[in-house]
Scaffold this motif. Structure first.
Motif, mmCIF file in Angstrom:
data_model
loop_
_atom_site.group_PDB
_atom_site.id
_atom_site.type_symbol
_atom_site.label_atom_id
_atom_site.label_comp_id
_atom_site.label_asym_id
_atom_site.label_seq_id
_atom_site.Cartn_x
_atom_site.Cartn_y
_atom_site.Cartn_z
ATOM 1 N N THR A 174 38.315 38.640 27.269
ATOM 2 C CA THR A 174 38.692 38.927 28.501
ATOM 3 C C THR A 174 40.127 38.787 29.035
ATOM 4 N N PHE A 175 40.885 37.967 28.110
ATOM 5 C CA PHE A 175 42.390 38.341 28.362
ATOM 6 C C PHE A 175 42.630 40.122 28.937
ATOM 7 N N GLU A 176 42.380 40.441 27.663
ATOM 8 C CA GLU A 176 42.584 41.610 27.355
ATOM 9 C C GLU A 176 42.382 42.504 28.351
ATOM 10 N N ILE A 177 41.122 42.424 28.636
ATOM 11 C CA ILE A 177 40.194 43.043 30.226
ATOM 12 C C ILE A 177 41.172 42.340 31.662
ATOM 13 N N TYR A 178 41.457 41.713 31.828
ATOM 14 C CA TYR A 178 42.078 39.947 32.767
ATOM 15 C C TYR A 178 43.790 41.173 32.976
ATOM 16 N N ASN A 179 44.260 41.109 31.294
ATOM 17 C CA ASN A 179 45.843 42.509 31.216
ATOM 18 C C ASN A 179 45.257 43.672 32.110
ATOM 19 N N LYS A 180 44.248 44.820 31.733
ATOM 20 C CA LYS A 180 44.162 45.654 32.476
ATOM 21 C C LYS A 180 43.525 45.824 33.645
ATOM 22 N N VAL A 181 43.443 45.054 34.226
ATOM 23 C CA VAL A 181 43.170 44.407 35.601
ATOM 24 C C VAL A 181 44.309 44.397 35.978
ATOM 25 N N ILE A 182 45.391 43.830 35.377
ATOM 26 C CA ILE A 182 46.495 43.886 36.534
ATOM 27 C C ILE A 182 47.222 45.069 36.141
ATOM 28 N N ALA A 183 47.095 45.773 34.888
ATOM 29 C CA ALA A 183 48.189 46.919 34.927
ATOM 30 C C ALA A 183 48.098 47.723 35.248
ATOM 31 N N ASP A 184 46.267 47.951 35.780
ATOM 32 C CA ASP A 184 45.909 49.371 36.611
ATOM 33 C C ASP A 184 46.097 48.717 38.132
ATOM 34 N N ASN A 185 46.045 47.328 38.810
ATOM 35 C CA ASN A 185 45.883 46.848 39.870
ATOM 36 C C ASN A 185 43.982 47.022 40.183
ATOM 37 N N PHE A 186 43.376 47.174 39.623
ATOM 38 C CA PHE A 186 42.071 47.140 39.496
ATOM 39 C C PHE A 186 41.574 46.405 40.207
ATOM 40 N N ILE A 187 40.967 47.467 42.100
ATOM 41 C CA ILE A 187 40.771 45.931 43.448
ATOM 42 C C ILE A 187 39.371 46.829 43.432
ATOM 43 N N SER A 188 38.454 45.779 43.832
ATOM 44 C CA SER A 188 36.936 46.368 43.979
ATOM 45 C C SER A 188 36.031 45.397 44.937
ATOM 46 N N PRO A 189 36.647 44.571 46.058
ATOM 47 C CA PRO A 189 36.419 43.777 46.213
ATOM 48 C C PRO A 189 34.418 43.833 46.835
ATOM 49 N N THR A 190 33.939 45.292 47.299
ATOM 50 C CA THR A 190 32.347 46.021 47.427
ATOM 51 C C THR A 190 31.574 45.119 46.133
ATOM 52 N N ASN A 191 32.223 44.554 44.762
ATOM 53 C CA ASN A 191 31.523 44.989 43.429
ATOM 54 C C ASN A 191 31.700 43.240 43.672
ATOM 55 N N GLY A 192 32.489 42.499 44.090
ATOM 56 C CA GLY A 192 32.851 41.382 43.745
ATOM 57 C C GLY A 192 32.008 40.060 44.397
ATOM 58 N N ILE A 193 32.872 39.303 45.237
ATOM 59 C CA ILE A 193 31.759 38.612 45.572
ATOM 60 C C ILE A 193 30.674 38.718 46.726
ATOM 61 N N ILE A 194 32.138 39.382 47.557
ATOM 62 C CA ILE A 194 30.626 40.099 48.623
ATOM 63 C C ILE A 194 29.944 40.519 48.337
ATOM 64 N N ARG A 195 29.674 40.880 46.894
ATOM 65 C CA ARG A 195 28.175 41.340 46.939
ATOM 66 C C ARG A 195 26.870 40.753 47.323
ATOM 67 N N ILE A 196 27.053 38.831 47.666
ATOM 68 C CA ILE A 196 26.131 37.752 47.663
ATOM 69 C C ILE A 196 26.159 38.293 48.662
ATOM 70 N N ILE A 197 26.539 39.099 50.393
ATOM 71 C CA ILE A 197 25.883 39.078 51.315
ATOM 72 C C ILE A 197 25.019 40.494 51.168
ATOM 73 N N PHE A 198 24.636 41.452 50.116
ATOM 74 C CA PHE A 198 23.639 42.118 50.295
ATOM 75 C C PHE A 198 22.971 41.858 48.738
ATOM 76 N N ASN A 199 23.006 41.028 48.082
ATOM 77 C CA ASN A 199 22.147 40.787 46.612
ATOM 78 C C ASN A 199 21.047 41.039 46.819
ATOM 79 N N PHE A 200 20.509 40.735 47.017
ATOM 80 C CA PHE A 200 19.183 40.621 47.388
ATOM 81 C C PHE A 200 18.149 41.450 47.944
ATOM 82 N N ILE A 201 19.167 42.536 48.757
ATOM 83 C CA ILE A 201 18.529 43.630 49.237
ATOM 84 C C ILE A 201 17.678 45.113 47.884
#
Length: 395
Positions: free
Chosen positions: A246-273
């Motif tokens: 998980t640390f390796e993936i975390y480092n890649k997320v930081i290095a690539d500035n990977f930001i994708s809010p719609t795939n994150g916590i906000i999915r709760i709003i429409f998760n059950f559709i």
């Protein structure tokens, strides 16, 4: 000698998890300069949690009603015990038939099985609620439920099923002084835990039909082969601990500035559709991360995780880490302080805090976006059941 409350303190728990998921992997990487930015950002998140915990706010009481011993609760207690005993019987005497282990995240994300998961998760919260109420001032029942639940969890392919039972009953037992704790015992447990997790990894990935005694032989032979090759042994230990991956993936997320809010916590709003209605509904974060950083896992229908800091970063960048960790610090203080102050409903608060620590550990593993809805369901379930105590709906 340190007091038992020290080991249960949120800052202690957060420090241990930070060491396990961030510091140890960083310590063993060869080229630390490539990981320094990720390490530094994680430190900011770590202190954001502490700042959140140190924040002063008014007392919040949400489990005000005392647990009442009712017939229906005793009935459910017996049912839960019988279900676990049935799992133990099947595991010990019924033999084991294990197919290839498949995470199946992509399959679940594209189906309606989430609704079944809601039901099963809610039932598990009812179980924790009832166990918490009956285990107060009853060490014999505590030990019985602990052992039955622990042995039943070994029948699961998911290793964390065992870990969460240890967290729940361990924290509960320490708080009510059913279990004695000290630095020496903690040190022994920590030293043996990687070996234990490696054995559980071998069990999880075993494919074939066998009885329990033969499965132990398989684990023993596999462990012996691993021990003979020191390089292979340390690699397998790293895999079994999962924090290095998980640390390796975390480092890649930081290095690539990977930001994708719609795939994150906000999915709760429409998760059950249902995906049958919205075929383009965003996939869970772990699937998106797998598509970016682990094609093998993605093609197999699985996902990968980036620990709590990578997950929070994907939700909102550096600000996401600071806000999420700060918020968790506030929540942990609220729960911990209420647990210490309560008298009548003390056992329920302790049980609530135990389940919180289970999900806090899940979040550190990288399941923040994936399990926030479960955490919210847990809060609502406990509060709802406690309201039933007040209005005497359950008789």
């Amino acid at each position: 000698m340190l007091k038992p409350s020290f080991y249960l303190h949120p800052i202690t728990i957060n420090t241990f998890l930070f060491i396990y998921f961030i510091f140890l992997p960083f310590l063993f990487v060869s080229n630390k300069s490539e990981y320094f930015l990720a390490f530094f950002i994680a430190i900011l998140g770590f202190f954001s949690f502490i700042f959140g915990y140190k924040l002063k706010f008014k007392r919040v009481m949400f489990l005000e009603n005392e647990f009442k011993d009712l017939t229906i609760k005793r009935f459910l207690l017996i049912v839960f015990i019988l279900i676990d005993l049935s799992s133990i019987y099947s595991f010990v005497f019924g033999g084991i038939s294990q197919g290839a282990y498949n995470l199946g995240y992509l399959e679940v994300a594209g189906s309606n099985s989430l609704y079944k998961q809601v039901f099963h998760v809610a039932i598990s919260f009812v179980k924790f609620y009832i166990y918490s109420g009956y285990m107060k001032n009853n060490k014999r029942l505590f030990m019985t439920l602990f052992l039955v639940s622990l042995f039943a969890s070994f029948s699961s392919r998911v290793r964390f099923d065992v870990v969460q039972i240890i967290i729940f009953f361990g924290v509960f037992g320490i708080y009510f002084k059913y279990i004695k704790i000290g630095l020496l015992r903690i040190a022994i447990i920590l030293m043996l835990s990687p070996i234990f997790m490696l054995a559980m990894l071998i069990k999880r990935d075993y494919v074939g039909n066998t009885n329990i005694s033969n499965l132990f032989v398989v684990i023993q032979n596999s462990m012996q082969e691993i021990f003979y090759d020191k390089t292979h042994f340390f690699e397998m230990i790293k895999i079994s601990m999962e924090s290095f991956a998980t640390f390796e993936i975390y480092n890649k997320v930081i290095a690539d500035n990977f930001i994708s809010p719609t795939n994150g916590i906000i999915r709760i709003i429409f998760n059950f559709i249902p995906r049958s209605i919205w075929s383009e509904k965003p996939y869970p974060l772990q699937i998106v991360l797998a598509s970016e950083y682990n094609k093998t896992a993605y093609n197999a229908g699985g996902g990968v995780f980036a620990n709590i800091y990578g997950d929070a970063y994907a939700n909102g960048g550096l600000l996401g880490i600071i806000v999420i960790m700060f918020s968790l610090g506030i929540v942990s203080k609220m729960l911990y302080n209420e647990t210490l102050k309560q008298t009548e409903s003390q056992a329920l608060y302790v049980g609530f805090y135990c389940v919180f620590l289970i999900y806090f550990t899940h979040f550190y593993r990288g399941y923040l976006s994936d399990m926030t809805w479960q955490f919210l369901l847990f809060i609502m379930t406990f509060i709802f059941l406690n309201c039933l105590e007040k209005y005497k709906i359950i008789k």
